[in-house]
Write an enzyme that holds these catalytic residues in place. Structure first.
Site, PDB file in Angstrom:
ATOM      1  N   TYR A 146       0.844  -1.177  -0.061  1.00 28.90           N
ATOM      2  CA  TYR A 146      -0.066   0.183  -0.076  1.00 28.90           C
ATOM      3  C   TYR A 146       0.746   1.188   0.116  1.00 28.90           C
ATOM      4  O   TYR A 146       1.826   1.323   0.811  1.00 28.90           O
ATOM      5  CB  TYR A 146      -0.927  -0.012   1.277  1.00 28.90           C
ATOM      6  N   ASP A 241       9.426   2.873  -0.293  1.00 30.16           N
ATOM      7  CA  ASP A 241       8.205   3.501   0.707  1.00 30.16           C
ATOM      8  C   ASP A 241       8.348   2.950   1.949  1.00 30.16           C
ATOM      9  O   ASP A 241       8.114   1.940   2.566  1.00 30.16           O
ATOM     10  CB  ASP A 241       6.922   3.033   0.104  1.00 30.16           C
ATOM     11  N   LYS A 269       4.087   9.214   8.848  1.00 35.49           N
ATOM     12  CA  LYS A 269       3.813   8.859  10.156  1.00 35.49           C
ATOM     13  C   LYS A 269       4.735   9.432  11.336  1.00 35.49           C
ATOM     14  O   LYS A 269       4.983  10.507  11.794  1.00 35.49           O
ATOM     15  CB  LYS A 269       3.639   7.228  10.043  1.00 35.49           C
TER      16      LYS A 269
END
Ligand code: PLP
Length: 429
Positions: A146, A241, A269
């Site tokens: 994702y 990522d 994050k």
């Protein structure tokens, strides 16, 4: 349909009238576990409290950012102090320079970095940059990884290994999806076949360095090295990522652990300290293709926001102490050990994956190498386990495809109490 408490239930009903599905991000709706979410009143340390007054030990930490636990004083004080001088300027501020300096010092592959406001923006911008730099259109991603919700990355595998991707959401034009090729993760042969056929058209591979949005999956030995060598050979870029793993698994994330040098990396994050932040960075020659220096456009009204930069820096400083990353590893190892001891001999098929403070418990005895294996676990069993734990005050992700997070606010006692809850719940299933 299960529901945590009357006030949460009332709020969820009210929310559904004015917010699609009652939530601002789909996983929060608890659809994967067949029930309703609780609404949070407040959270502190390892604990989260719902509006009905029930307290849970939290293993989500806002889906990753809250690595120090909830409402850590270093961050709340920083936000307080910085806010007194203004909450947004839209013109450079000193925190941006310190943040960029910190990222480039901690992550050797990053020569220059640009801040944005979410992980989605980071990956979207990184692939645009890769396309602009290489003057090629095709992107390769992996099934089960994702990367946020931009059009080019909401793409699922087509029917054949070498076919174009298919939209993974309504509203993504087929023509966009056609520029994204989707491969199974951990399958070197599929990768080599694709590059042999179309290597000169591929702008970049984007990969979750340790895929953590379909359980927690590890690369086979040599797999990440292959991604690196094959992109280099064909003049494509490698994008890691590390929105989830960056600044959680050590100063340089997975690339530091695996000793690899991607061309570009994406973050989010943890670097925001709980405020909305993303970042992408890498080779200076590639980054300098961005506006205003180069032809690849990218921008953001709130990018480099002083509150978010200062909160993120406060968080990174805590992590850099000896009580930071080594302590997270210690807590993770303690939990893993206890979990293995608890489950061995119980007759419950399981696999446990852990890296530092990230963990995933799969209810299957299959070896987990990609998302297909993750999907084959006992989902009905997971649901019962999830609700049993929530009922007894342990909040795990409401989906079998998520990774659990331990924070620096967790104690060995929290982890042991959690294992006791697991034991009780398993006995009742
Ligand atoms: C969370 C996540 C994203 C998206 O970040 P948002 O801030 O939710 O947009 C991208 N990639 C990975 C690996 C993630 O875990």
């Amino acid at each position: 349909m299960q529901s945590p408490g009357p006030l949460s239930s009332k709020l969820f009903a009210a929310a559904r009238e004015v917010i699609p599905g009652g939530v601002n991000s789909p996983v929060r709706a608890f659809r994967n576990v067949g029930g309703e979410p609780f609404f949070v009143r407040k959270a502190h340390g390892s604990r989260i409290e719902d509006v009905d007054g029930k307290t849970y030990i939290d293993y989500i930490g806002s889906w990753g950012p809250n690595i120090l636990g909830h409402a850590p004083v270093v961050i709340t004080n920083t936000i307080h102090e910085v806010a007194k001088s203004g909450v947004s300027f839209g013109i450079p501020n000193p925190f941006e320079v310190e943040m960029a300096r910190t990222i480039t010092e901690w992550v050797p592959s990053v020569g220059k970095v640009r801040m944005c406001n979410s992980g989605t923006e980071a990956t979207m911008s990184a692939i645009r940059l890769a396309r602009g730099f290489t003057k090629r259109d095709l992107i390769v991603k992996f099934d089960g990884c994702y990367h946020g919700h931009s059009d080019s990355l909401l793409v699922a595998a087509g029917s054949g290994a070498l076919t174009h991707g298919e939209p993974d959401s309504a509203g993504v034009p087929k023509a966009f999806a056609a520029h994204t090729l989707v491969l199974p993760y951990n399958d070197p042969a599929a990768l080599e076949a694709l590059f042999a056929a179309r290597g000169e058209e591929i702008a970049a591979i984007i990969v979750e360095s340790y895929p953590a949005n379909a359980g927690l999956v590890f690369p086979k030995p040599g797999y990440l090295e292959l991604l690196s060598s094959i992109t280099r050979k064909h003049g494509a870029l490698l994008i890691f990522d590390e929105v989830m793993t960056g600044f959680r698994l050590g100063k340089a994330g997975v690339q530091g652990i695996e000793n690899l040098t991607p061309d570009l990396s994406c973050f989010g994050k943890v670097i925001g300290g709980g405020l909305p932040v993303g970042a992408f960075g890498g080779r200076a020659d590639v980054m300098d293709m961005l506006a205003p220096l180069g032809p690849v456009y990218q921008a953001g009204t709130l990018s480099g926001n002083p509150l978010a930069m200062a909160a993120g820096l406060a968080q990174l400083k805590e992590l850099a102490k000896p009580s930071g990353f080594p302590r997270l590893e210690e807590l993770g190892a303690h939990f893993e050990q206890g979990l293995r001891a608890l489950l061995s001999g119980k007759g419950v098929p399981h696999r446990i994956h852990r890296a530092g403070s990230m963990f995933c418990l799969f209810f299957t005895d299959r070896e987990i190498v990609n998302v297909d294996d993750v999907m084959k676990q006992d989902l009905a069993f997971f649901r019962k386990f999830f609700w049993g734990c929530l009922d007894k005050g342990v909040y795990l992700a409401p989906s079998p495809y998520e990774t659990g997070f331990i924070s620096l606010a967790h104690t060995e006692a929290d982890l042991d109490d959690t294992l006791t809850v697991f034991e009780e719940v398993l006995a009742g299933i």
